[in-house]
Write a protein that holds these residues in place. Structure first.
Motif, PDB file in Angstrom:
ATOM      1  N   THR A 115       0.829  -1.206   0.000  1.00 22.15           N
ATOM      2  CA  THR A 115       0.000   0.000   0.000  1.00 22.15           C
ATOM      3  C   THR A 115       0.861   1.252   0.000  1.00 22.15           C
ATOM      4  N   ILE A 119       0.886   4.172  -3.002  1.00 20.26           N
ATOM      5  CA  ILE A 119       0.567   5.582  -2.763  1.00 20.26           C
ATOM      6  C   ILE A 119       1.787   6.459  -3.063  1.00 20.26           C
ATOM      7  N   LEU A 130      -7.492   6.137  -8.774  1.00 23.20           N
ATOM      8  CA  LEU A 130      -7.202   5.317  -7.603  1.00 23.20           C
ATOM      9  C   LEU A 130      -7.466   3.839  -7.842  1.00 23.20           C
ATOM     10  N   VAL A 134      -3.861   2.307  -7.555  1.00 21.81           N
ATOM     11  CA  VAL A 134      -3.640   2.047  -6.137  1.00 21.81           C
ATOM     12  C   VAL A 134      -4.482   0.872  -5.630  1.00 21.81           C
ATOM     13  N   MET A 250     -13.637   4.525  -0.649  1.00 23.28           N
ATOM     14  CA  MET A 250     -13.018   5.830  -0.898  1.00 23.28           C
ATOM     15  C   MET A 250     -14.011   6.783  -1.556  1.00 23.28           C
ATOM     16  N   MET A 361      -5.692  -0.179   3.478  1.00 21.00           N
ATOM     17  CA  MET A 361      -5.651   0.708   2.315  1.00 21.00           C
ATOM     18  C   MET A 361      -6.433   1.993   2.548  1.00 21.00           C
ATOM     19  N   GLU A 364      -4.604   4.439   4.938  1.00 21.31           N
ATOM     20  CA  GLU A 364      -3.466   5.135   4.339  1.00 21.31           C
ATOM     21  C   GLU A 364      -3.905   6.168   3.304  1.00 21.31           C
ATOM     22  N   LEU A 365      -4.927   5.870   2.524  1.00 20.94           N
ATOM     23  CA  LEU A 365      -5.426   6.855   1.561  1.00 20.94           C
ATOM     24  C   LEU A 365      -5.973   8.081   2.279  1.00 20.94           C
ATOM     25  N   ARG A 368      -2.954  10.104   3.953  1.00 15.38           N
ATOM     26  CA  ARG A 368      -1.841  10.584   3.142  1.00 15.38           C
ATOM     27  C   ARG A 368      -2.233  11.505   1.994  1.00 15.38           C
ATOM     28  N   LEU A 369      -3.437  11.370   1.429  1.00 17.96           N
ATOM     29  CA  LEU A 369      -3.840  12.265   0.350  1.00 17.96           C
ATOM     30  C   LEU A 369      -4.260  13.618   0.928  1.00 17.96           C
ATOM     31  N   TYR A 397      -5.747  15.947  -5.929  1.00 24.01           N
ATOM     32  CA  TYR A 397      -5.306  16.155  -4.555  1.00 24.01           C
ATOM     33  C   TYR A 397      -4.135  17.141  -4.568  1.00 24.01           C
ATOM     34  N   VAL A 400       0.846  14.385  -1.517  1.00 22.09           N
ATOM     35  CA  VAL A 400       0.778  13.170  -0.720  1.00 22.09           C
ATOM     36  C   VAL A 400       1.698  13.315   0.488  1.00 22.09           C
TER      37      VAL A 400
END
Length: 406
Positions: A115, A119, A130, A134, A250, A361, A364-365, A368-369, A397, A400
């Protein structure tokens, strides 16, 4: 509108982005007979009752008029007890409790590493799909690692998987043709896996395929046909459903910016959030392979023996007779008894794996985004009404965040 034309609208790809208003109308007739003889069950109580009813078979060879194209060696998902139970136990022996209790949790470091790399791969720009870049690669990499598929062969599975998923559709119209198409693709996949199985028989490893090929116990072992059908099932089910779970998740989070902020502030909220996703935007909308073994009367309707039965899981999970305010995404629900993983003896084999992949997943998305926003809403969807999820998820976005271990 008749139940038949309503169900046709539900299956039409043009309504894939939001089938829930149609599900609401479908639930007005909890058990609805279609012109092709299929009985569609759409309310929570009735679905749960049939999931636990031994008079409902998962083996389509029990149809009153089975097609010649039916798989004569189905995976355990298409069998009934006791053979279903025996094969499922043999598969689970190498995957989960009680014999292999740490397999899924042991994959956590690999899931996080994959993951993180995915990213990181979109960190040098401000726009990404995505799904393709990803979400898709993670479950594919994990299920192939579990089964022992070489890394260099993983891209081949996207073609096979997409072809198989496109044949999944409720109803009996053109069913025989879809079954022929599915068998042709499955034969290619079995041929590839057969070669791998022969290698594992000569030189076993620590992977599931090696366990399937070599294990012999009090109940015997898997035949070569059992090994192939089980491996095909796990390869397809092990990544297609998880891709949809994460992509639907998401998409839902991006539509609720306040929820994104809450998830960033409280990462532990991701666990109940994934459960709510399984209710609110599930990856599997229908179980379309059930058959009545006897006349079954439910909700005032008698389903005759030999009739095909479709369980509309996604409609049942939003049944207002079961859950309050069903159209609202609420990760704080105290009792979230959804149908996202089915139920009964066929409760999803890979549920622990899908949950963990989704939690990692999505966590972290979310963290971090920076300031992610949807480019297109609704996004384009996969055509399948059974495995429903975005085909692409374009997001813009502002950068990151670097990965920081927690």
């Amino acid at each position: 509108m008749s139940s038949q034309s309503l169900f046709e609208r539900i299956l039409d790809p043009s309504g894939r982005a939001d089938p829930y208003p149609l599900y609401e109308r479908l639930r007005e007739t909890p058990v609805a007979r279609q012109e092709d003889g299929t009985y569609v069950v759409s309310t929570y109580r009735e679905i749960v009752a049939l999931l636990h009813d031994p008079r409902i078979s998962s083996d389509r060879r029990n149809l009153a008029a089975p097609t010649e194209a039916l798989d004569q060696n189905p995976a355990f998902i298409g069998l009934d007890p006791p053979e279903h139970d025996r094969l499922r136990r043999l598969a689970m022996r190498h995957f989960g409790p009680p014999h292999s209790p740490r397999v899924v949790e042991g994959l956590r470091p690999a899931m996080l590493e994959i993951t993180t790399g995915l990213i990181d791969g979109i960190a040098d720009r401000n726009r990404a799909d995505l799904v393709d870049e990803v979400v898709y690669p993670l479950p594919v990499a994990i299920i192939c690692r579990l089964l022992g598929v070489p890394v260099e062969d993983q891209p081949r599975f996207s073609v096979w998987a997409d072809a198989l998923v496109e044949t999944l559709k409720p109803g009996e119209e053109d069913r025989a043709e879809r079954e022929r198409e599915r068998e042709a693709v499955a034969a290619e996949l079995r041929g590839y896996l057969g070669g791998l199985a022969e290698e594992r028989g000569r030189q076993p490893g620590e992977d599931l395929l090696s366990g399937f090929v070599t294990y012999r116990g009090p109940e015997g072992g898997m035949t070569p046909q059992d090994v192939m059908s089980t491996a095909v099932l796990l390869l397809i089910a092990g990544h297609e459903t998880t891709i949809n779970l994460i992509a639907n998740g998401m998409l839902t989070f991006l539509r609720h910016p306040d929820l994104l902020e809450r998830l960033r502030a409280d990462p532990g909220l991701i666990v109940p959030a994934v459960e709510e996703l399984l209710r609110y935007e599930p990856p599997v909308h229908f179980l379309s392979s059930r058959v009545a073994l006897d006349d079954i009367t439910i909700a005032g309707v008698t389903i005759p023996a030999g009739a095909p039965v479709v369980l509309a899981l996604a409609a049942g999970s939003r049944d207002p007779a079961h859950v309050s305010d069903p159209g609202r995404f609420d990760p704080y629900r105290l009792r979230n008894e959804h149908l996202g993983f089915g139920g009964g003896v066929h409760y999803c084999f890979g549920a622990p794996l899908a949950r963990l992949e989704g939690q990692i997943m999505l966590t972290e998305l979310v963290r971090r985004l920076r300031a992610p926003k949807l480019v297109t809403d609704p996004p384009p969807y996969r055509p399948s009404p059974v495995l429903r999820g975005p085909r692409h998820l374009l997001v813009e976005y502002d950068g990151v965040e670097p990965y920081l271990p927690t």
